[in-house]
Motif scaffolding. Sequence first.
Motif, PDB file in Angstrom:
ATOM      1  N   ALA A 136       0.836  -1.208   0.000  1.00  0.00           N
ATOM      2  CA  ALA A 136       0.000   0.000   0.000  1.00  0.00           C
ATOM      3  C   ALA A 136       0.868   1.254   0.000  1.00  0.00           C
ATOM      4  CB  ALA A 136      -0.936  -0.006   1.204  1.00  0.00           C
ATOM      5  N   ALA A 137       2.016   1.182   0.661  1.00  0.00           N
ATOM      6  CA  ALA A 137       2.907   2.344   0.755  1.00  0.00           C
ATOM      7  C   ALA A 137       3.485   2.739  -0.603  1.00  0.00           C
ATOM      8  CB  ALA A 137       4.036   2.061   1.745  1.00  0.00           C
ATOM      9  N   LYS A 138       3.359   1.880  -1.590  1.00  0.00           N
ATOM     10  CA  LYS A 138       3.824   2.221  -2.938  1.00  0.00           C
ATOM     11  C   LYS A 138       2.831   3.121  -3.664  1.00  0.00           C
ATOM     12  CE  LYS A 138       6.445  -2.021  -3.270  1.00  0.00           C
ATOM     13  NZ  LYS A 138       6.492  -3.395  -3.761  1.00  0.00           N
ATOM     14  N   ARG A 139       1.573   3.175  -3.187  1.00  0.00           N
ATOM     15  CA  ARG A 139       0.554   3.988  -3.865  1.00  0.00           C
ATOM     16  C   ARG A 139      -0.038   5.072  -2.976  1.00  0.00           C
ATOM     17  NH1 ARG A 139      -1.408  -1.048  -2.879  1.00  0.00           N
ATOM     18  NH2 ARG A 139      -3.346  -1.171  -1.727  1.00  0.00           N
ATOM     19  N   MET A 140       0.302   5.049  -1.686  1.00  0.00           N
ATOM     20  CA  MET A 140      -0.188   6.071  -0.765  1.00  0.00           C
ATOM     21  C   MET A 140       0.789   6.204   0.390  1.00  0.00           C
ATOM     22  SD  MET A 140      -3.206   4.073   1.345  1.00  0.00           S
ATOM     23  CE  MET A 140      -3.848   3.230  -0.088  1.00  0.00           C
ATOM     24  N   GLN A 141       0.635   7.269   1.129  1.00  0.00           N
ATOM     25  CA  GLN A 141       1.460   7.456   2.320  1.00  0.00           C
ATOM     26  C   GLN A 141       0.879   6.608   3.445  1.00  0.00           C
ATOM     27  OE1 GLN A 141       1.286  11.324   4.219  1.00  0.00           O
ATOM     28  NE2 GLN A 141       3.487  11.213   4.642  1.00  0.00           N
ATOM     29  N   VAL A 142       1.730   5.789   4.045  1.00  0.00           N
ATOM     30  CA  VAL A 142       1.335   4.971   5.183  1.00  0.00           C
ATOM     31  C   VAL A 142       2.216   5.385   6.351  1.00  0.00           C
ATOM     32  CG1 VAL A 142       1.161   2.640   6.139  1.00  0.00           C
ATOM     33  CG2 VAL A 142       0.620   3.034   3.731  1.00  0.00           C
ATOM     34  N   ILE A 143       1.574   5.827   7.405  1.00  0.00           N
ATOM     35  CA  ILE A 143       2.291   6.254   8.611  1.00  0.00           C
ATOM     36  C   ILE A 143       1.902   5.310   9.736  1.00  0.00           C
ATOM     37  CG2 ILE A 143       2.603   8.097  10.309  1.00  0.00           C
ATOM     38  CD1 ILE A 143       1.872  10.077   8.028  1.00  0.00           C
ATOM     39  N   ILE A 144       2.905   4.680  10.327  1.00  0.00           N
ATOM     40  CA  ILE A 144       2.664   3.761  11.434  1.00  0.00           C
ATOM     41  C   ILE A 144       3.315   4.339  12.680  1.00  0.00           C
ATOM     42  CG2 ILE A 144       3.031   1.435  12.325  1.00  0.00           C
ATOM     43  CD1 ILE A 144       3.238   0.496   9.383  1.00  0.00           C
ATOM     44  N   LEU A 145       2.491   4.665  13.644  1.00  0.00           N
ATOM     45  CA  LEU A 145       2.984   5.145  14.928  1.00  0.00           C
ATOM     46  C   LEU A 145       3.031   3.940  15.863  1.00  0.00           C
ATOM     47  CD1 LEU A 145       0.650   8.271  15.154  1.00  0.00           C
ATOM     48  CD2 LEU A 145       2.997   8.197  14.312  1.00  0.00           C
ATOM     49  N   SER A 146       4.192   3.703  16.450  1.00  0.00           N
ATOM     50  CA  SER A 146       4.307   2.523  17.295  1.00  0.00           C
ATOM     51  C   SER A 146       5.435   2.689  18.297  1.00  0.00           C
ATOM     52  CB  SER A 146       4.579   1.278  16.439  1.00  0.00           C
ATOM     53  OG  SER A 146       4.695   0.142  17.264  1.00  0.00           O
ATOM     54  N   CYS A 147       5.251   2.079  19.443  1.00  0.00           N
ATOM     55  CA  CYS A 147       6.334   2.033  20.431  1.00  0.00           C
ATOM     56  C   CYS A 147       7.138   0.743  20.249  1.00  0.00           C
ATOM     57  CB  CYS A 147       5.776   2.153  21.846  1.00  0.00           C
ATOM     58  SG  CYS A 147       4.578   0.883  22.255  1.00  0.00           S
ATOM     59  N   ARG A 148       6.743  -0.083  19.279  1.00  0.00           N
ATOM     60  CA  ARG A 148       7.404  -1.366  19.010  1.00  0.00           C
ATOM     61  C   ARG A 148       8.283  -1.247  17.765  1.00  0.00           C
ATOM     62  NH1 ARG A 148       2.559  -4.991  18.055  1.00  0.00           N
ATOM     63  NH2 ARG A 148       4.206  -6.400  17.437  1.00  0.00           N
ATOM     64  N   SER A 149       9.370  -0.524  17.849  1.00  0.00           N
ATOM     65  CA  SER A 149      10.209  -0.278  16.679  1.00  0.00           C
ATOM     66  C   SER A 149      10.791  -1.576  16.115  1.00  0.00           C
ATOM     67  CB  SER A 149      11.332   0.701  17.013  1.00  0.00           C
ATOM     68  OG  SER A 149      12.150   0.170  18.042  1.00  0.00           O
ATOM     69  N   ARG A 150      11.099  -2.536  16.949  1.00  0.00           N
ATOM     70  CA  ARG A 150      11.677  -3.793  16.479  1.00  0.00           C
ATOM     71  C   ARG A 150      10.700  -4.549  15.569  1.00  0.00           C
ATOM     72  NH1 ARG A 150      13.204  -7.244  21.139  1.00  0.00           N
ATOM     73  NH2 ARG A 150      14.545  -5.488  21.547  1.00  0.00           N
TER      74      ARG A 150
END
Length: 164
Positions: A136-150
Motif C-alpha cells: 500500500a505504501a507504494k501507492r499512498m502514504q502509510v504512517i505507522i505510529l508505534s512504540c514497538r520499533s523492532r
Amino acid sequence: MELAEVAEQQAQQLRDEADVLALLKETLESAQADASRKYLAPVTKRVEPYVRRLLPNASLNFHDDFRPSTLLRAGREEAAEDLSKGTQEQIAVLTRLAFADLLISKGKPASLILDDALVFADDDRFETMTDILSEAAKRMQVIILSCRSRAFRHLDATRLSLSS
C-alpha cells in the motif's frame, strides 16, 4: 377559552416539530442509504482481496453504517464483535486501507495513519499485514505510529523517533 386556545397552539407546535423531526429522520436515513449504495459495495469489493489474503477463503460483510457485521469462513458465519481482538483490529486496518484505495481510484489524495495497530496480531498475521501495508505504501502514504520499533524494523521505510 383562553387556556384551551393556548393548549391547542402548543399541541400544534408539537405536531409541527414532530413533522419536522420525522422529515429530518427520513432525510438522514435516505442520505445514509445513498452513501451505503455509493460506497459500501466498492469498499466491500476492495477489502475482499485483503481479507482473503489474511484469512484464506473468508469474506466480510458490512452493516449499512460501514461497520463489519459478519465474517464468513469455513462455511461458518461469525459476528464481527465475536471475533478475536486481533482479527477485529486487522479487519479495521484492512477496511481503512480499502477506503483509502477507493479515494485514490477517484483521484483524491489518501493517507493511512495507524496508531499502534496490529498489537494483537500473531507472527504470521503480523507478517501478512505488514506485507499488505508495504504494498500500500507504494501507492499512498502509510504512517505507522508505534512504540514497538523492532516489530517494524524489517520494513523499507523512513523512521522517525521521538524522544523526550
